[in-house]
Design a protein around this motif. Structure first.
Motif, PDB file in Angstrom:
ATOM      1  N   LYS A  47      -0.037   8.493  -8.637  1.00 43.80           N
ATOM      2  CA  LYS A  47      -1.210   8.517  -7.764  1.00 43.80           C
ATOM      3  C   LYS A  47      -2.254   9.520  -8.238  1.00 43.80           C
ATOM      4  O   LYS A  47      -1.961  10.487  -8.946  1.00 43.80           O
TER       5      LYS A  47
ATOM      6  N   ALA B 157       0.833  -1.202   0.000  1.00 43.33           N
ATOM      7  CA  ALA B 157       0.000   0.000   0.000  1.00 43.33           C
ATOM      8  C   ALA B 157       0.867   1.251   0.000  1.00 43.33           C
ATOM      9  O   ALA B 157       2.042   1.215   0.399  1.00 43.33           O
ATOM     10  N   TYR B 158       0.269   2.367  -0.408  1.00 41.99           N
ATOM     11  CA  TYR B 158       1.008   3.630  -0.468  1.00 41.99           C
ATOM     12  C   TYR B 158       1.656   3.962   0.867  1.00 41.99           C
ATOM     13  O   TYR B 158       2.846   4.307   0.927  1.00 41.99           O
ATOM     14  N   GLU B 159       0.900   3.828   1.951  1.00 40.67           N
ATOM     15  CA  GLU B 159       1.416   4.221   3.268  1.00 40.67           C
ATOM     16  C   GLU B 159       2.507   3.282   3.783  1.00 40.67           C
ATOM     17  O   GLU B 159       3.261   3.637   4.700  1.00 40.67           O
ATOM     18  N   ASP B 160       2.631   2.095   3.185  1.00 39.60           N
ATOM     19  CA  ASP B 160       3.653   1.133   3.605  1.00 39.60           C
ATOM     20  C   ASP B 160       4.840   1.075   2.648  1.00 39.60           C
ATOM     21  O   ASP B 160       5.772   0.291   2.858  1.00 39.60           O
TER      22      ASP B 160
ATOM     23  N   LYS C 112       7.632   4.624  -3.040  1.00 33.28           N
ATOM     24  CA  LYS C 112       6.787   5.795  -2.797  1.00 33.28           C
ATOM     25  C   LYS C 112       7.055   6.879  -3.839  1.00 33.28           C
ATOM     26  O   LYS C 112       6.131   7.579  -4.277  1.00 33.28           O
TER      27      LYS C 112
ATOM     28  N   ASN D 172      -6.117  11.760  -3.018  1.00 28.61           N
ATOM     29  CA  ASN D 172      -5.981  11.076  -1.719  1.00 28.61           C
ATOM     30  C   ASN D 172      -4.992   9.915  -1.756  1.00 28.61           C
ATOM     31  O   ASN D 172      -5.204   8.882  -1.131  1.00 28.61           O
ATOM     32  N   ASN D 173      -3.922  10.093  -2.523  1.00 29.44           N
ATOM     33  CA  ASN D 173      -2.861   9.077  -2.639  1.00 29.44           C
ATOM     34  C   ASN D 173      -3.371   7.751  -3.207  1.00 29.44           C
ATOM     35  O   ASN D 173      -2.783   6.697  -2.966  1.00 29.44           O
ATOM     36  N   ASN D 174      -4.466   7.809  -3.957  1.00 29.97           N
ATOM     37  CA  ASN D 174      -5.010   6.595  -4.562  1.00 29.97           C
ATOM     38  C   ASN D 174      -4.130   6.122  -5.713  1.00 29.97           C
ATOM     39  O   ASN D 174      -3.779   6.903  -6.597  1.00 29.97           O
TER      40      ASN D 174
ATOM     41  N   SER E 280      -0.521  -0.772  -8.660  1.00 28.25           N
ATOM     42  CA  SER E 280       0.057  -1.248  -7.400  1.00 28.25           C
ATOM     43  C   SER E 280       0.349  -2.745  -7.426  1.00 28.25           C
ATOM     44  O   SER E 280       1.132  -3.226  -6.605  1.00 28.25           O
TER      45      SER E 280
ATOM     46  N   TYR F 221       5.064   5.757  -6.756  1.00 28.86           N
ATOM     47  CA  TYR F 221       3.647   5.949  -6.447  1.00 28.86           C
ATOM     48  C   TYR F 221       3.267   7.429  -6.537  1.00 28.86           C
ATOM     49  O   TYR F 221       2.183   7.779  -7.013  1.00 28.86           O
ATOM     50  N   ASP F 222       4.156   8.304  -6.061  1.00 30.26           N
ATOM     51  CA  ASP F 222       3.859   9.742  -6.096  1.00 30.26           C
ATOM     52  C   ASP F 222       3.709  10.243  -7.537  1.00 30.26           C
ATOM     53  O   ASP F 222       3.010  11.230  -7.773  1.00 30.26           O
TER      54      ASP F 222
END
Length: 201
Positions: free
Chosen positions: A24, A8-11, A17, A27-29, A35, A20-21
């Motif tokens: 995304k 997941a984004y937060e992990d 990251k 909301n960081n989706n 993913s 992902y940035d």
């Protein structure tokens, strides 16, 4: 969401990251189709590079709605509901006409696009279908037919690459059990003039 582990984004670690940035949405989706690459971030970079340049590049000559329509059609042929749902939303936004969009989807479902497309674009769809379901049967005459309807060699390459990309991504999704849970349908990197802008909006 899938049949293999997804980070997941937060992990995500700093390397993942950063990627992902770039991809995304709100909301960081991060779309599940992206993913799913999280255990091998380099393949996510490869996927996005191909996707952005095949479907969202300002050097393409064919209308973006037509390229999206090829993606919806190929995904339907492959029974990939995930990609049909995502890219139908993209097509609907591009057409900006719900009635026309829904008519196209109904035509796809019965595999009869004659009422929706003219001869030239129908030929591109027929080629995309053959490349998807009978790729071993493609012959030079298939390309000659596309040329006879008015497509240039470069435009034929665009059709080939979009159909080939969707065959790739359909098999990624279906082969790993990716679903739409948590996704925001229809987001795409629409900054077509900048191949390095992968942001989904």
């Amino acid at each position: 969401m899938s049949w293999i582990k997804v980070v997941a984004y937060e992990d995500a670690d700093p390397q993942l990251k950063r990627i992902y940035d770039r991809v995304k949405g709100p909301n960081n989706n991060v779309d599940n189709v992206l993913s799913i690459h999280s255990l091998r971030p380099h393949s996510l970079v490869g996927h996005m590079t191909l996707y952005k340049n095949v479907l969202h590049n300002s050097n393409n000559e064919l209308p973006k709605w037509y390229l999206e329509a090829i993606g919806v059609y190929v995904s339907h042929l492959n029974q990939c509901d995930y990609c049909v749902l995502h890219h139908f939303e993209g097509l609907r936004k591009l057409l900006n006409d719900d009635e026309k969009s829904n008519s196209f989807m109904e035509a796809v479902k019965v595999d009869d696009l004659n009422s929706f497309l003219g001869e030239q674009f129908l030929a591109g769809m027929a080629y995309s279908k053959k490349l998807t379901l009978e790729h071993h049967g493609i012959v030079q005459e298939d390309i000659a037919h596309l040329k006879s309807t008015g497509f240039s060699d470069g435009q034929i390459l665009e059709i080939n690459q979009v159909a080939s990309y969707f065959n790739y991504v359909n098999r990624t999704v279906l082969g790993l059990g990716v679903n739409t849970t948590g996704d925001i349908l229809g987001l795409s990197p629409n900054e077509s003039a900048d191949p390095n802008n992968w942001s989904h909006k």
